[in-house]
Design a protein around this motif. Structure first.
Motif, PDB file in Angstrom:
ATOM      1  N   GLU A   1       0.803  -1.329  -0.183  1.00 10.55           N
ATOM      2  CA  GLU A   1       0.134  -0.028   0.034  1.00 10.55           C
ATOM      3  C   GLU A   1       0.954   1.091   0.094  1.00 10.55           C
ATOM      4  OE1 GLU A   1      -3.055  -2.283  -0.242  1.00 10.55           O
ATOM      5  OE2 GLU A   1      -3.109  -0.081  -0.368  1.00 10.55           O
ATOM      6  N   ASP A   2       1.829   1.269   0.908  1.00  7.51           N
ATOM      7  CA  ASP A   2       2.752   2.455   1.151  1.00  7.51           C
ATOM      8  C   ASP A   2       4.192   2.107   0.782  1.00  7.51           C
ATOM      9  OD1 ASP A   2       2.824   4.881   3.712  1.00  7.51           O
ATOM     10  OD2 ASP A   2       4.229   4.632   2.104  1.00  7.51           O
ATOM     11  N   TYR A   3       4.665   2.488  -0.494  1.00  7.86           N
ATOM     12  CA  TYR A   3       6.117   2.028  -0.735  1.00  7.86           C
ATOM     13  C   TYR A   3       7.230   2.678   0.043  1.00  7.86           C
ATOM     14  CZ  TYR A   3       4.753  -0.422  -5.051  1.00  7.86           C
ATOM     15  OH  TYR A   3       4.069  -1.148  -6.038  1.00  7.86           O
ATOM     16  N   PRO A   4       7.071   3.939   0.378  1.00  8.28           N
ATOM     17  CA  PRO A   4       7.961   4.558   1.188  1.00  8.28           C
ATOM     18  C   PRO A   4       8.192   3.869   2.751  1.00  8.28           C
ATOM     19  CG  PRO A   4       6.913   6.291   0.103  1.00  8.28           C
ATOM     20  CD  PRO A   4       6.227   5.129  -0.143  1.00  8.28           C
ATOM     21  N   ALA A   5       6.868   3.798   3.141  1.00 12.23           N
ATOM     22  CA  ALA A   5       6.810   3.187   4.573  1.00 12.23           C
ATOM     23  C   ALA A   5       7.434   1.647   4.543  1.00 12.23           C
ATOM     24  CB  ALA A   5       5.400   3.217   4.977  1.00 12.23           C
ATOM     25  N   MET A   6       7.155   1.079   3.606  1.00 13.45           N
ATOM     26  CA  MET A   6       7.653  -0.376   3.505  1.00 13.45           C
ATOM     27  C   MET A   6       9.155  -0.311   3.339  1.00 13.45           C
ATOM     28  SD  MET A   6       7.134  -3.383   3.666  1.00 13.45           S
ATOM     29  CE  MET A   6       5.449  -3.775   3.481  1.00 13.45           C
TER      30      MET A   6
ATOM     31  N   VAL B   1      14.217  -6.317   8.033  1.00 18.80           N
ATOM     32  CA  VAL B   1      15.276  -7.283   7.302  1.00 18.80           C
ATOM     33  C   VAL B   1      16.810  -6.817   7.579  1.00 18.80           C
ATOM     34  CG1 VAL B   1      15.826  -8.575   5.161  1.00 18.80           C
ATOM     35  CG2 VAL B   1      13.573  -8.117   5.752  1.00 18.80           C
ATOM     36  N   GLY B   2      16.841  -5.529   6.993  1.00 18.50           N
ATOM     37  CA  GLY B   2      18.186  -5.063   6.960  1.00 18.50           C
ATOM     38  C   GLY B   2      18.477  -4.818   5.581  1.00 18.50           C
ATOM     39  N   SER B   3      18.720  -3.576   4.894  1.00 16.89           N
ATOM     40  CA  SER B   3      18.972  -3.381   3.622  1.00 16.89           C
ATOM     41  C   SER B   3      19.275  -2.133   3.250  1.00 16.89           C
ATOM     42  CB  SER B   3      17.708  -4.072   2.557  1.00 16.89           C
ATOM     43  OG  SER B   3      16.866  -2.945   2.729  1.00 16.89           O
ATOM     44  N   ASP B   4      20.069  -1.964   2.089  1.00 18.42           N
ATOM     45  CA  ASP B   4      20.086  -0.555   1.461  1.00 18.42           C
ATOM     46  C   ASP B   4      18.757   0.069   0.924  1.00 18.42           C
ATOM     47  OD1 ASP B   4      22.648  -0.255   2.252  1.00 18.42           O
ATOM     48  OD2 ASP B   4      23.527  -1.315   0.662  1.00 18.42           O
ATOM     49  N   GLY B   5      17.552  -0.682   0.917  1.00 17.05           N
ATOM     50  CA  GLY B   5      16.399  -0.087   0.239  1.00 17.05           C
ATOM     51  C   GLY B   5      15.527  -1.288   0.064  1.00 17.05           C
ATOM     52  N   LEU B   6      14.566  -1.145  -0.772  1.00 16.22           N
ATOM     53  CA  LEU B   6      13.329  -1.590  -1.387  1.00 16.22           C
ATOM     54  C   LEU B   6      13.486  -1.781  -2.778  1.00 16.22           C
ATOM     55  CD1 LEU B   6      10.730  -3.560  -1.061  1.00 16.22           C
ATOM     56  CD2 LEU B   6       9.547  -1.365  -0.690  1.00 16.22           C
ATOM     57  N   VAL B   7      13.269  -2.934  -3.609  1.00 21.52           N
ATOM     58  CA  VAL B   7      13.080  -2.741  -4.952  1.00 21.52           C
ATOM     59  C   VAL B   7      11.681  -3.666  -5.265  1.00 21.52           C
ATOM     60  CG1 VAL B   7      14.147  -3.666  -6.912  1.00 21.52           C
ATOM     61  CG2 VAL B   7      15.431  -2.488  -5.326  1.00 21.52           C
ATOM     62  N   VAL B   8      10.963  -3.104  -5.921  1.00 26.42           N
ATOM     63  CA  VAL B   8       9.629  -3.719  -6.457  1.00 26.42           C
ATOM     64  C   VAL B   8       9.741  -4.185  -7.929  1.00 26.42           C
ATOM     65  CG1 VAL B   8       7.243  -3.600  -6.249  1.00 26.42           C
ATOM     66  CG2 VAL B   8       8.668  -2.343  -4.520  1.00 26.42           C
ATOM     67  N   ILE B   9       9.382  -5.035  -8.241  1.00 32.65           N
ATOM     68  CA  ILE B   9       9.503  -5.826  -9.559  1.00 32.65           C
ATOM     69  C   ILE B   9       7.902  -5.864 -10.173  1.00 32.65           C
ATOM     70  CG2 ILE B   9       9.879  -7.584 -11.261  1.00 32.65           C
ATOM     71  CD1 ILE B   9      12.268  -8.172  -8.916  1.00 32.65           C
TER      72      ILE B   9
ATOM     73  N   PRO C   1      16.531   3.681   1.830  1.00 37.22           N
ATOM     74  CA  PRO C   1      16.004   3.264   3.533  1.00 37.22           C
ATOM     75  C   PRO C   1      15.093   4.550   4.134  1.00 37.22           C
ATOM     76  CG  PRO C   1      18.265   2.789   3.120  1.00 37.22           C
ATOM     77  CD  PRO C   1      17.868   3.460   1.913  1.00 37.22           C
ATOM     78  N   ASP C   2      15.298   5.810   3.465  1.00 40.01           N
ATOM     79  CA  ASP C   2      14.712   7.065   4.040  1.00 40.01           C
ATOM     80  C   ASP C   2      13.346   7.149   3.224  1.00 40.01           C
ATOM     81  OD1 ASP C   2      16.199   9.864   2.173  1.00 40.01           O
ATOM     82  OD2 ASP C   2      14.965   8.012   1.480  1.00 40.01           O
ATOM     83  N   GLY C   3      12.978   6.150   2.756  1.00 45.64           N
ATOM     84  CA  GLY C   3      11.541   6.089   1.848  1.00 45.64           C
ATOM     85  C   GLY C   3      11.624   6.981   0.348  1.00 45.64           C
ATOM     86  N   SER C   4      12.644   7.675   0.373  1.00 39.50           N
ATOM     87  CA  SER C   4      12.643   8.309  -1.178  1.00 39.50           C
ATOM     88  C   SER C   4      12.692   7.290  -2.207  1.00 39.50           C
ATOM     89  CB  SER C   4      13.801   9.459  -1.106  1.00 39.50           C
ATOM     90  OG  SER C   4      14.962   8.704  -0.946  1.00 39.50           O
TER      91      SER C   4
END
Ligand SMILES: N[C@H](CCC[C@H](N)C(=O)O)C(=O)O
Length: 277
Positions: free
Chosen positions: A24-29, A40-48, A63-66
């Motif tokens: 629902e909320d990519y920045p929050a996730m 989990v611990g990462s340098d960020g989130l990637v969505v395919i 990681p800051d949601g940007s």
């Protein structure tokens, strides 16, 4: 939520299939999964996601949601992800990003993808498009003050903004102290990634990076491309060079005929998991 943990030269992300999961909320996730204590611990989130012009679409969040326009280490892992999971049988994969369509060439070893070559497109040198407050084009030595010192930066966009400066010894350089100040300097309206480069010879450089919205990472693919472009513009290397990062090496070429930059490097699966959200 099912996820896959992968890294490119130690620049690690949590990968989620938008074909299977709904966020629902990519920045929050992104903020949640990146946290190394509560997530989990990462340098960020990637969505395919399904592509429009391309076969797939990649969205990447710090990681800051940007949300970033492009991520070089991540797109190599996206290539590995979609091939190894049987989402494509093609070894040439086209991925839509906010920085445009990127074409990947996948190299298989023992049945899985281990190395990927990415056409990263043309570097952007127009200060208005980088963006950076400068009158020069190309921007070779835009001085930014930090900790009472003046640093000349070469500014390049690979879809995302980069500021590159040359130093004597990257291992000894105060990357965090200087990087965090330059990242948010007023000269960069959309902030910037900051690269510190030590030239070893005309085909080899060492680079450390303070990433926008992230902090120091072990590697930055778009940053390695911006680094090679900066080295060529400043007459320091050939148009093909190895960029040695804390987490591994990337081979970068700035092709004269097409003006396209090509990045070749590894993509590594670490583990699969389920996050309780
Ligand atoms: N922090 C970057 C995005 C990730 C880029 C980097 N991890 C790469 O491999 O290119 C930015 O906000 O532009």
């Amino acid at each position: 939520m099912k996820f896959t943990k992968m890294h490119g030269c130690g620049n690690d992300y949590v990968y989620v299939s938008g074909f299977q999961e709904t966020i629902e909320d990519y920045p929050a996730m992104a903020r949640k999964v990146s946290n190394r204590n509560f997530g989990v611990g990462s340098d960020g989130l990637v969505v395919i996601l399904p592509g429009t012009a391309g076969d797939f679409r990649m969205r990447m969040f710090n990681p800051d949601g940007s949300e970033a326009e492009m991520c070089g280490n991540a797109i190599r892992c996206v290539g590995k992800y979609v091939y190894d999971k049987g989402m494509t049988r093609e070894k040439v994969v086209r991925v839509d990003t906010l920085a445009g369509l990127k074409v990947l060439e996948l190299t298989e070893e023992d049945g899985t993808i281990a190395k990927v070559r990415v056409d990263m497109g043309e570097p952007v040198l127009d200060p208005v498009k980088i963006p950076v407050a400068s009158d020069a084009q190309p921007v070779l030595a835009e001085v930014v003050e930090a900790s009472g010192r003046s640093f000349p930066f070469t500014c390049v966009s690979m879809g995302n903004p980069h500021a590159v400066t040359f130093v004597e010894d990257t291992d000894a350089f105060p990357v965090e102290e200087i990087g965090r100040q330059v990242e948010v300097d007023a000269k960069f309206p959309r902030k910037t990634n900051v690269e510190f480069v030590q030239v070893l010879d005309r085909e080899t450089v060492k680079m450390r990076v303070w990433e926008r919205g992230t902090g120091e990472t072990l590697a930055c693919g778009t940053g390695a491309c911006a680094t090679l472009v900066a080295c060529v513009l400043n007459g320091k290397t050939e148009r093909k060079a190895t960029v040695r990062l804390l987490g591994g090496d990337l081979f970068i070429e700035w092709d004269e005929a097409t003006n396209h930059v090509f990045m070749t490097g590894p993509a590594t699966l670490v583990f699969e998991g389920e996050l309780h959200v």
